[in-house]
Design a protein around this motif. Structure first.
Motif, PDB file in Angstrom:
ATOM      1  N   LEU A  48      33.932  15.557  94.323  1.00  0.00           N
ATOM      2  CA  LEU A  48      34.409  14.649  93.286  1.00  0.00           C
ATOM      3  C   LEU A  48      34.066  15.185  91.909  1.00  0.00           C
ATOM      4  O   LEU A  48      33.018  15.799  91.708  1.00  0.00           O
ATOM      5  CB  LEU A  48      33.769  13.271  93.468  1.00  0.00           C
ATOM      6  N   PRO A  49      34.942  14.921  90.953  1.00  0.00           N
ATOM      7  CA  PRO A  49      34.642  15.308  89.574  1.00  0.00           C
ATOM      8  C   PRO A  49      33.549  14.408  89.012  1.00  0.00           C
ATOM      9  O   PRO A  49      33.213  13.373  89.581  1.00  0.00           O
ATOM     10  CB  PRO A  49      35.967  15.082  88.850  1.00  0.00           C
ATOM     11  N   ASP A  50      33.021  14.791  87.897  1.00  0.00           N
ATOM     12  CA  ASP A  50      32.037  13.990  87.188  1.00  0.00           C
ATOM     13  C   ASP A  50      32.772  13.112  86.185  1.00  0.00           C
ATOM     14  O   ASP A  50      33.804  13.517  85.647  1.00  0.00           O
ATOM     15  CB  ASP A  50      31.058  14.926  86.464  1.00  0.00           C
ATOM     16  N   ALA A  51      32.256  11.926  85.941  1.00  0.00           N
ATOM     17  CA  ALA A  51      32.896  11.016  84.984  1.00  0.00           C
ATOM     18  C   ALA A  51      33.047  11.673  83.617  1.00  0.00           C
ATOM     19  O   ALA A  51      34.007  11.394  82.892  1.00  0.00           O
ATOM     20  CB  ALA A  51      32.095   9.723  84.876  1.00  0.00           C
ATOM     21  N   ALA A  52      32.129  12.561  83.271  1.00  0.00           N
ATOM     22  CA  ALA A  52      32.189  13.247  81.981  1.00  0.00           C
ATOM     23  C   ALA A  52      33.367  14.215  81.889  1.00  0.00           C
ATOM     24  O   ALA A  52      33.709  14.675  80.797  1.00  0.00           O
ATOM     25  CB  ALA A  52      30.880  13.992  81.727  1.00  0.00           C
ATOM     26  N   ASP A  53      33.995  14.506  83.024  1.00  0.00           N
ATOM     27  CA  ASP A  53      35.149  15.408  83.029  1.00  0.00           C
ATOM     28  C   ASP A  53      36.392  14.773  82.412  1.00  0.00           C
ATOM     29  O   ASP A  53      37.370  15.458  82.147  1.00  0.00           O
ATOM     30  CB  ASP A  53      35.500  15.845  84.463  1.00  0.00           C
ATOM     31  N   PHE A  54      36.341  13.442  82.218  1.00  0.00           N
ATOM     32  CA  PHE A  54      37.514  12.725  81.716  1.00  0.00           C
ATOM     33  C   PHE A  54      37.282  12.256  80.284  1.00  0.00           C
ATOM     34  O   PHE A  54      36.269  11.629  79.983  1.00  0.00           O
ATOM     35  CB  PHE A  54      37.822  11.522  82.618  1.00  0.00           C
ATOM     36  N   SER A  55      38.247  12.546  79.437  1.00  0.00           N
ATOM     37  CA  SER A  55      38.164  12.112  78.040  1.00  0.00           C
ATOM     38  C   SER A  55      38.494  10.625  77.945  1.00  0.00           C
ATOM     39  O   SER A  55      39.045  10.033  78.878  1.00  0.00           O
ATOM     40  CB  SER A  55      39.149  12.917  77.191  1.00  0.00           C
ATOM     41  N   ASP A  56      38.186  10.040  76.801  1.00  0.00           N
ATOM     42  CA  ASP A  56      38.571   8.645  76.571  1.00  0.00           C
ATOM     43  C   ASP A  56      40.085   8.488  76.647  1.00  0.00           C
ATOM     44  O   ASP A  56      40.589   7.484  77.155  1.00  0.00           O
ATOM     45  CB  ASP A  56      38.058   8.153  75.212  1.00  0.00           C
ATOM     46  N   ALA A  57      40.811   9.494  76.171  1.00  0.00           N
ATOM     47  CA  ALA A  57      42.278   9.446  76.230  1.00  0.00           C
ATOM     48  C   ALA A  57      42.756   9.435  77.680  1.00  0.00           C
ATOM     49  O   ALA A  57      43.705   8.717  78.018  1.00  0.00           O
ATOM     50  CB  ALA A  57      42.884  10.629  75.481  1.00  0.00           C
ATOM     51  N   ASP A  58      42.106  10.230  78.539  1.00  0.00           N
ATOM     52  CA  ASP A  58      42.458  10.233  79.962  1.00  0.00           C
ATOM     53  C   ASP A  58      42.248   8.850  80.571  1.00  0.00           C
ATOM     54  O   ASP A  58      43.101   8.341  81.294  1.00  0.00           O
ATOM     55  CB  ASP A  58      41.599  11.227  80.751  1.00  0.00           C
ATOM     56  N   LEU A  59      41.106   8.257  80.263  1.00  0.00           N
ATOM     57  CA  LEU A  59      40.778   6.950  80.840  1.00  0.00           C
ATOM     58  C   LEU A  59      41.692   5.864  80.288  1.00  0.00           C
ATOM     59  O   LEU A  59      42.110   4.967  81.032  1.00  0.00           O
ATOM     60  CB  LEU A  59      39.310   6.620  80.604  1.00  0.00           C
ATOM     61  N   ASP A  60      42.029   5.953  79.009  1.00  0.00           N
ATOM     62  CA  ASP A  60      42.966   4.983  78.425  1.00  0.00           C
ATOM     63  C   ASP A  60      44.350   5.118  79.069  1.00  0.00           C
ATOM     64  O   ASP A  60      45.017   4.125  79.347  1.00  0.00           O
ATOM     65  CB  ASP A  60      43.069   5.162  76.912  1.00  0.00           C
ATOM     66  N   ALA A 104      55.279   6.494  86.298  1.00  0.00           N
ATOM     67  CA  ALA A 104      54.341   5.734  85.464  1.00  0.00           C
ATOM     68  C   ALA A 104      53.140   6.594  85.083  1.00  0.00           C
ATOM     69  O   ALA A 104      52.678   6.567  83.939  1.00  0.00           O
ATOM     70  CB  ALA A 104      53.882   4.464  86.191  1.00  0.00           C
ATOM     71  N   VAL A 105      52.656   7.376  86.024  1.00  0.00           N
ATOM     72  CA  VAL A 105      51.531   8.276  85.739  1.00  0.00           C
ATOM     73  C   VAL A 105      51.945   9.263  84.659  1.00  0.00           C
ATOM     74  O   VAL A 105      51.261   9.432  83.640  1.00  0.00           O
ATOM     75  CB  VAL A 105      51.085   9.029  87.015  1.00  0.00           C
ATOM     76  N   GLN A 106      53.070   9.899  84.854  1.00  0.00           N
ATOM     77  CA  GLN A 106      53.537  10.919  83.915  1.00  0.00           C
ATOM     78  C   GLN A 106      53.899  10.316  82.558  1.00  0.00           C
ATOM     79  O   GLN A 106      53.598  10.914  81.518  1.00  0.00           O
ATOM     80  CB  GLN A 106      54.718  11.669  84.521  1.00  0.00           C
ATOM     81  N   ASP A 107      54.519   9.150  82.555  1.00  0.00           N
ATOM     82  CA  ASP A 107      54.917   8.501  81.303  1.00  0.00           C
ATOM     83  C   ASP A 107      53.709   8.119  80.452  1.00  0.00           C
ATOM     84  O   ASP A 107      53.819   8.003  79.228  1.00  0.00           O
ATOM     85  CB  ASP A 107      55.757   7.252  81.566  1.00  0.00           C
ATOM     86  N   ASN A 108      52.577   7.916  81.099  1.00  0.00           N
ATOM     87  CA  ASN A 108      51.360   7.574  80.362  1.00  0.00           C
ATOM     88  C   ASN A 108      50.554   8.804  79.974  1.00  0.00           C
ATOM     89  O   ASN A 108      49.433   8.687  79.480  1.00  0.00           O
ATOM     90  CB  ASN A 108      50.513   6.590  81.177  1.00  0.00           C
ATOM     91  N   GLY A 109      51.127   9.990  80.189  1.00  0.00           N
ATOM     92  CA  GLY A 109      50.513  11.217  79.708  1.00  0.00           C
ATOM     93  C   GLY A 109      49.468  11.826  80.617  1.00  0.00           C
ATOM     94  O   GLY A 109      48.669  12.653  80.166  1.00  0.00           O
ATOM     95  N   LEU A 110      49.472  11.453  81.878  1.00  0.00           N
ATOM     96  CA  LEU A 110      48.519  12.039  82.822  1.00  0.00           C
ATOM     97  C   LEU A 110      49.234  12.973  83.788  1.00  0.00           C
ATOM     98  O   LEU A 110      50.391  12.746  84.139  1.00  0.00           O
ATOM     99  CB  LEU A 110      47.840  10.950  83.655  1.00  0.00           C
ATOM    100  N   GLU A 111      48.533  13.991  84.202  1.00  0.00           N
ATOM    101  CA  GLU A 111      49.020  14.819  85.295  1.00  0.00           C
ATOM    102  C   GLU A 111      48.618  14.121  86.586  1.00  0.00           C
ATOM    103  O   GLU A 111      47.596  13.434  86.642  1.00  0.00           O
ATOM    104  CB  GLU A 111      48.396  16.206  85.231  1.00  0.00           C
TER     105      GLU A 111
END
Length: 136
Positions: A48-60, A104-111
């Motif tokens: 599993l990744p670490d929570a720190a691997d995700f930016s605030d933008a990713d989480l938003d 929906a995933v892609q439209d919100n800017g996530l891979e």
């Protein structure tokens, strides 16, 4: 009280997308993985990744996607219910719902890969999951 339940339902619904999105990634067999009983050591086995691997933008973006997922789930659950006696049509509806979830995933800017990583971490890390629920 309803907000946390809705948030958790959306998170659980996203697990279905996770399997779909993984299946759509190049080189994936799409077969569900067998999972051992959940234990404290399980996240290490899952890489599993670490929570720190995700930016605030990713989480938003993830939170925005979860909100979109709730609407998709509601719409397509009704369609599936209406076609429960028509297996071929129900399968088409399910495929359409899965495509809408991927969009929906892609439209919100996530891979898809990053979305899947967030979902997996949320499944195994209660603190991370709580932080996501707080944003919902």
């Amino acid at each position: 009280m309803k907000k946390p339940i809705t948030a958790m339902a959306a998170l659980l619904f996203s697990s279905a997308l996770s399997a779909t999105a993984i299946a759509q990634q190049p080189g994936s067999t799409g077969a569900p993985q067998q999972s051992a009983p959940q234990t404290q050591n399980m996240p290490q086995q899952q890489n599993l990744p670490d929570a720190a691997d995700f930016s605030d933008a990713d989480l938003d973006a993830f939170v925005a996607t979860q909100k979109d997922m709730a609407g998709i789930q509601k719409k397509y659950s009704q369609k599936l219910q209406a076609n429960q006696d028509k297996p071929k049509k129900a399968m088409e509806v399910q495929q359409e719902a899965q495509q809408k979830m991927v969009e929906a995933v892609q439209d919100n800017g996530l891979e898809l890969e990053k979305y899947n990583q967030i979902v997996r971490l949320a499944q195994y890390d209660a603190d991370f999951r709580a932080s996501l629920q707080a944003k919902l």
